[in-house]
Motif scaffolding. Sequence first.
Motif, PDB file in Angstrom:
ATOM      1  N   ILE A  31       4.670  -7.199  -7.508  1.00 22.37           N
ATOM      2  CA  ILE A  31       4.050  -7.334  -6.437  1.00 22.37           C
ATOM      3  C   ILE A  31       2.609  -6.586  -6.540  1.00 22.37           C
ATOM      4  CG2 ILE A  31       5.027  -5.829  -4.841  1.00 22.37           C
ATOM      5  CD1 ILE A  31       4.543  -7.831  -2.657  1.00 22.37           C
ATOM      6  N   PRO A  32       1.323  -6.826  -6.227  1.00 24.93           N
ATOM      7  CA  PRO A  32       0.187  -6.185  -6.229  1.00 24.93           C
ATOM      8  C   PRO A  32       0.295  -4.781  -5.404  1.00 24.93           C
ATOM      9  CG  PRO A  32      -0.463  -8.471  -6.172  1.00 24.93           C
ATOM     10  CD  PRO A  32       0.983  -8.285  -5.873  1.00 24.93           C
ATOM     11  N   LYS A  33      -0.132  -3.716  -6.052  1.00 21.53           N
ATOM     12  CA  LYS A  33       0.050  -2.427  -5.276  1.00 21.53           C
ATOM     13  C   LYS A  33      -1.126  -1.679  -5.399  1.00 21.53           C
ATOM     14  CE  LYS A  33       3.431  -1.694  -8.280  1.00 21.53           C
ATOM     15  NZ  LYS A  33       3.673  -2.992  -8.615  1.00 21.53           N
ATOM     16  N   ASN A  55     -13.200   4.222   3.362  1.00 24.57           N
ATOM     17  CA  ASN A  55     -12.565   3.545   2.158  1.00 24.57           C
ATOM     18  C   ASN A  55     -11.427   2.827   2.899  1.00 24.57           C
ATOM     19  OD1 ASN A  55     -13.847   3.527  -0.419  1.00 24.57           O
ATOM     20  ND2 ASN A  55     -12.802   5.404  -1.002  1.00 24.57           N
ATOM     21  N   ILE A  56     -10.980   2.666   3.865  1.00 23.97           N
ATOM     22  CA  ILE A  56     -10.021   2.070   4.450  1.00 23.97           C
ATOM     23  C   ILE A  56     -10.172   0.377   4.217  1.00 23.97           C
ATOM     24  CG2 ILE A  56      -8.612   1.441   6.413  1.00 23.97           C
ATOM     25  CD1 ILE A  56      -9.142   4.079   7.724  1.00 23.97           C
ATOM     26  N   ARG A  57     -11.340  -0.162   4.710  1.00 21.39           N
ATOM     27  CA  ARG A  57     -11.718  -1.421   4.390  1.00 21.39           C
ATOM     28  C   ARG A  57     -11.634  -1.763   2.866  1.00 21.39           C
ATOM     29  NH1 ARG A  57     -11.454  -5.611   8.410  1.00 21.39           N
ATOM     30  NH2 ARG A  57     -11.233  -4.073  10.444  1.00 21.39           N
ATOM     31  N   GLU A  58     -12.182  -0.973   2.101  1.00 23.68           N
ATOM     32  CA  GLU A  58     -12.253  -1.027   0.737  1.00 23.68           C
ATOM     33  C   GLU A  58     -10.891  -0.932   0.108  1.00 23.68           C
ATOM     34  OE1 GLU A  58     -16.183   0.544   1.801  1.00 23.68           O
ATOM     35  OE2 GLU A  58     -14.196   0.819   2.455  1.00 23.68           O
ATOM     36  N   SER A  59     -10.063  -0.397   0.458  1.00 19.72           N
ATOM     37  CA  SER A  59      -8.650  -0.476  -0.247  1.00 19.72           C
ATOM     38  C   SER A  59      -7.785  -1.735   0.430  1.00 19.72           C
ATOM     39  CB  SER A  59      -7.911   0.605   0.428  1.00 19.72           C
ATOM     40  OG  SER A  59      -7.527   0.978   1.642  1.00 19.72           O
ATOM     41  N   PHE A  60      -8.127  -2.304   1.315  1.00 17.70           N
ATOM     42  CA  PHE A  60      -7.502  -3.518   2.090  1.00 17.70           C
ATOM     43  C   PHE A  60      -8.247  -4.853   1.097  1.00 17.70           C
ATOM     44  CE2 PHE A  60      -6.761  -1.863   6.896  1.00 17.70           C
ATOM     45  CZ  PHE A  60      -5.875  -1.412   6.058  1.00 17.70           C
ATOM     46  N   CYS A  61      -9.602  -4.563   0.749  1.00 12.39           N
ATOM     47  CA  CYS A  61     -10.350  -5.894   0.284  1.00 12.39           C
ATOM     48  C   CYS A  61      -9.794  -5.771  -1.412  1.00 12.39           C
ATOM     49  CB  CYS A  61     -11.734  -5.491   0.148  1.00 12.39           C
ATOM     50  SG  CYS A  61     -12.615  -5.843   1.708  1.00 12.39           S
ATOM     51  N   GLU A  62      -9.435  -4.608  -1.756  1.00 12.83           N
ATOM     52  CA  GLU A  62      -8.931  -4.708  -3.155  1.00 12.83           C
ATOM     53  C   GLU A  62      -7.761  -5.019  -3.246  1.00 12.83           C
ATOM     54  OE1 GLU A  62      -8.860  -4.189  -7.390  1.00 12.83           O
ATOM     55  OE2 GLU A  62     -10.475  -4.133  -5.828  1.00 12.83           O
ATOM     56  N   LEU A  63      -6.745  -4.894  -2.453  1.00 16.97           N
ATOM     57  CA  LEU A  63      -5.251  -5.438  -2.409  1.00 16.97           C
ATOM     58  C   LEU A  63      -5.543  -6.870  -2.005  1.00 16.97           C
ATOM     59  CD1 LEU A  63      -2.495  -4.840  -2.779  1.00 16.97           C
ATOM     60  CD2 LEU A  63      -2.202  -4.518  -0.431  1.00 16.97           C
ATOM     61  N   ALA A  64      -5.933  -7.397  -1.303  1.00 18.40           N
ATOM     62  CA  ALA A  64      -6.446  -8.829  -0.869  1.00 18.40           C
ATOM     63  C   ALA A  64      -6.961  -9.401  -2.209  1.00 18.40           C
ATOM     64  CB  ALA A  64      -7.135  -8.992   0.313  1.00 18.40           C
ATOM     65  N   ARG A  65      -7.978  -9.208  -2.871  1.00 23.36           N
ATOM     66  CA  ARG A  65      -8.305  -9.783  -4.047  1.00 23.36           C
ATOM     67  C   ARG A  65      -7.294  -9.771  -5.138  1.00 23.36           C
ATOM     68  NH1 ARG A  65     -12.017  -6.542  -4.318  1.00 23.36           N
ATOM     69  NH2 ARG A  65     -13.806  -7.885  -3.388  1.00 23.36           N
ATOM     70  N   MET A  66      -6.634  -8.657  -5.414  1.00 25.48           N
ATOM     71  CA  MET A  66      -5.298  -8.787  -6.211  1.00 25.48           C
ATOM     72  C   MET A  66      -4.353  -9.692  -5.691  1.00 25.48           C
ATOM     73  SD  MET A  66      -5.098  -4.555  -6.472  1.00 25.48           S
ATOM     74  CE  MET A  66      -3.496  -4.484  -7.461  1.00 25.48           C
ATOM     75  N   ALA A  67      -4.157  -9.827  -4.452  1.00 25.85           N
ATOM     76  CA  ALA A  67      -3.027 -10.624  -4.334  1.00 25.85           C
ATOM     77  C   ALA A  67      -3.445 -12.246  -4.504  1.00 25.85           C
ATOM     78  CB  ALA A  67      -2.643 -10.421  -2.587  1.00 25.85           C
ATOM     79  N   ILE A 104       0.955  -1.231  -0.055  1.00 28.05           N
ATOM     80  CA  ILE A 104       0.097   0.071  -0.091  1.00 28.05           C
ATOM     81  C   ILE A 104       0.850   1.340   0.073  1.00 28.05           C
ATOM     82  CG2 ILE A 104      -1.794   1.424   1.286  1.00 28.05           C
ATOM     83  CD1 ILE A 104      -2.951  -0.988   2.390  1.00 28.05           C
ATOM     84  N   LEU A 105       0.726   2.062  -1.199  1.00 26.16           N
ATOM     85  CA  LEU A 105       1.655   3.172  -1.212  1.00 26.16           C
ATOM     86  C   LEU A 105       0.794   4.401  -0.734  1.00 26.16           C
ATOM     87  CD1 LEU A 105       2.681   2.184  -4.729  1.00 26.16           C
ATOM     88  CD2 LEU A 105       4.363   2.797  -2.871  1.00 26.16           C
ATOM     89  N   VAL A 106       1.063   5.185   0.371  1.00 30.22           N
ATOM     90  CA  VAL A 106       0.508   6.142   0.908  1.00 30.22           C
ATOM     91  C   VAL A 106       1.136   7.430   0.607  1.00 30.22           C
ATOM     92  CG1 VAL A 106      -0.347   6.743   3.247  1.00 30.22           C
ATOM     93  CG2 VAL A 106       0.013   4.483   2.771  1.00 30.22           C
ATOM     94  N   TYR A 107       0.326   8.444   0.353  1.00 33.15           N
ATOM     95  CA  TYR A 107       0.692   9.801   0.221  1.00 33.15           C
ATOM     96  C   TYR A 107      -0.491  10.531   1.101  1.00 33.15           C
ATOM     97  CZ  TYR A 107      -2.985  10.543  -3.416  1.00 33.15           C
ATOM     98  OH  TYR A 107      -4.002  10.716  -4.117  1.00 33.15           O
ATOM     99  N   ASP A 108      -0.269  11.964   1.326  1.00 31.38           N
ATOM    100  CA  ASP A 108      -1.033  12.720   1.916  1.00 31.38           C
ATOM    101  C   ASP A 108      -1.473  13.757   0.993  1.00 31.38           C
ATOM    102  OD1 ASP A 108      -2.309  14.846   3.203  1.00 31.38           O
ATOM    103  OD2 ASP A 108      -0.660  15.159   4.576  1.00 31.38           O
ATOM    104  N   ILE A 109      -3.037  13.761   0.616  1.00 30.07           N
ATOM    105  CA  ILE A 109      -3.636  14.727  -0.469  1.00 30.07           C
ATOM    106  C   ILE A 109      -3.421  16.175  -0.085  1.00 30.07           C
ATOM    107  CG2 ILE A 109      -5.517  12.956  -1.027  1.00 30.07           C
ATOM    108  CD1 ILE A 109      -7.471  14.760   0.293  1.00 30.07           C
TER     109      ILE A 109
END
Length: 252
Positions: free
Chosen positions: A111-113, A154-166, A83-88
């Motif tokens: 690796i999925p990102k 959107n925190i859980r949503e981002s985790f779910c998407e990464l898990a799905r990709m992995a 998970i690549l994190v930046y501050d908007i």
Amino acid sequence: MTKDYDYLLKVLLVGDSDVGKHEILSNLEDPTTESPFCSNNAYKTTTILLEGKRVKLQLWDTSGQGRFCTIIRSYSRGAQGIILVYDITNKWSFDGIDRWLKEVEEHAPGIPKVLVGNRLHLAFKRQVAAKQAESYASRNNMSCFEISPLCDFNIRESFCELARMALHRNGMEHIWRSNKVLSLQELCCRTIVRRTSVYAIDSLPLPTSVKSTLKSYALTTSQCFNSLTQNSKSRNRCKTPTSSSRNSCTIA
């Protein structure tokens, strides 16, 4: 001992030191535990439900300092997602994603990102446009989310998407896709049919349309059972089919 999860994935959170990686993890239900391998790292675990399967995520939070080069070399081999994190509200943190991405691609290619823009609740101070981030993510084959730990958005949503990709990358998606949770209707049909016969369905105090569905389900289940019985009988005639006989003898 029975496991409390179906899949275990190791995920690294990377980004500059002031982008709020700790904020993202702070509201998760599992307590933060110091890593036994590096005192400057902390990792947290959380479990998400994905297509009826429990996926446990080990989320490793880095400090965001230059030492990350050593960290990524040490832990990237066992990681299934980044998970690549930046501050908007900080354009410099978004510009720094290039550096983190190069490090990841060097030590963990393919690796999925997922690209995550943190602090959406401070959108009135925005310095990075959503379309700019989406375009960047698209060019680098990543999904993109803007999140807010304060609003739990959107925190859980981002985790779910990464898990799905992995899971997809590791060839496991066919397992959890074929084992989806049964619908409520199917569960009800299965329970009723199991306790009565096809002929007794008409006497049940149910609407006609429901009775029709139950009859159809019962007949289909019966046909499947008969098919399995026939296949079971055929096993005695063909226990170890050769390549030339597989088409004529299917083992259930």
